[in-house]
Design a protein around this motif. Structure first.
Motif, PDB file in Angstrom:
ATOM      1  N   CYS A 229      14.792 -23.711  46.792  1.00 48.52           N
ATOM      2  CA  CYS A 229      14.010 -22.887  47.714  1.00 48.52           C
ATOM      3  C   CYS A 229      12.606 -23.427  47.955  1.00 48.52           C
ATOM      4  O   CYS A 229      12.066 -23.294  49.054  1.00 48.52           O
ATOM      5  CB  CYS A 229      13.911 -21.454  47.178  1.00 48.52           C
ATOM      6  N   SER A 230      12.008 -24.019  46.922  1.00 46.42           N
ATOM      7  CA  SER A 230      10.614 -24.448  47.056  1.00 46.42           C
ATOM      8  C   SER A 230      10.473 -25.867  47.582  1.00 46.42           C
ATOM      9  O   SER A 230       9.448 -26.200  48.194  1.00 46.42           O
ATOM     10  CB  SER A 230       9.909 -24.350  45.694  1.00 46.42           C
ATOM     11  N   ILE A 233      14.956 -26.988  50.681  1.00 48.70           N
ATOM     12  CA  ILE A 233      15.149 -26.263  51.937  1.00 48.70           C
ATOM     13  C   ILE A 233      13.930 -26.402  52.863  1.00 48.70           C
ATOM     14  O   ILE A 233      14.080 -26.791  54.031  1.00 48.70           O
ATOM     15  CB  ILE A 233      15.467 -24.777  51.672  1.00 48.70           C
TER      16      ILE A 233
END
Length: 263
Positions: A229-230, A233
């Protein structure tokens, strides 16, 4: 080659797997000997694929075995795995804060200072990645239900794939700023050195502290999702959303097919 790998002890399997992920980091950094930049579309596709593999591996190779083992040990599986998952995610989030501060603090600093701080911050992300691989192989050795050698290998492959652009992204800016090819390479590959160490520690932890394994597995899963996510993506979707999406779908499907159908 496969027979040789399967015949190794769990500690050596974890070491070989994390040496592979380190090698991929060094391979990415090694591109500075030939180029000053890399095709962004290829990087985005690779990062998307790695994200898909790591999302799938986080469940099938880490969370599912954690839930199974916690249930076998007579614990509240939902609570144990939730706590571990959140702790893993918070660890990576903390690493992101350090990385952001390191980058901001060195905007006006020397190239050497920037490279040292940036490498140190990126290394913090690689610690839980190495631990995740080691814990996965340790779980297989213990015969934990849901833990498979294929799942552990694919987890290492997914992390290795995302390490390639990581090595590129650390080394290339240094090269563009005027650092020598050798210096840019050495800094770029340095962030991956910690993974084999963390991998071996992860295996030993899994083998010697079985009661804490559900927490360790879910911690690793949370760390993997947070890294996706960090880092993966946001970076891969920034310029080539369609390619990145195809990469995520392809990576997830590949991991799912290999782990579920063959594992």
């Amino acid at each position: 080659m496969v027979v040789w790998f399967l015949g190794l002890s769990p500690v050596l399997q974890g070491l070989v797997a994390t040496l592979f992920t380190y090698f991929i980091t060094a391979l990415g950094a090694g591109l500075v000997f030939f180029f000053k930049s890399m095709n962004q579309k290829a990087l985005d596709l690779m990062m998307g694929f790695a994200a898909g593999v790591m999302i799938a591996a986080s469940f099938w190779s880490l969370l599912a075995p954690a839930i199974e083992l916690a249930t076998m040990l007579g614990r509240h599986a939902w609570l144990t795995t939730a706590i571990g998952f959140l702790l893993g995610g918070f660890f990576v989030m903390g690493s992101d804060i350090v990385l952001t501060k390191a980058t901001a603090a060195t905007r006006q600093g020397t190239a050497l200072k920037r490279s040292v701080l940036l490498t140190g911050a990126v290394t913090m992300h690689n610690i839980p990645e190495g631990l995740a691989i080691g814990v996965a192989f340790g779980s297989v050795a213990l015969g934990i239900e849901g833990a498979t050698i294929l799942g552990a290998v694919m987890l290492a492959v997914g992390i290795g794939i995302q390490n390639f652009p990581e090595g590129v992204c650390v080394a290339m800016p240094l090269r563009r700023d005027g650092a020598s090819r050798l210096k840019a390479f050495m800094v770029g590959q340095a962030s991956g050195i910690v993974e084999p160490i963390a991998g071996v520690l992860g295996v030993l932890f899994a083998l010697t502290m079985r009661s804490a394994l559900p927490l360790a597995l879910s911690f690793s899963a949370g760390a993997m999702i947070a890294v996706v996510c960090s880092e993966l993506i946001p970076e891969s979707f920034k310029d080539n959303k369609l390619l990145a999406t195809l990469g995520v779908l392809g990576g997830f499907a590949t991991m799912m097919i290999l782990d579920v159908a063959l594992g």
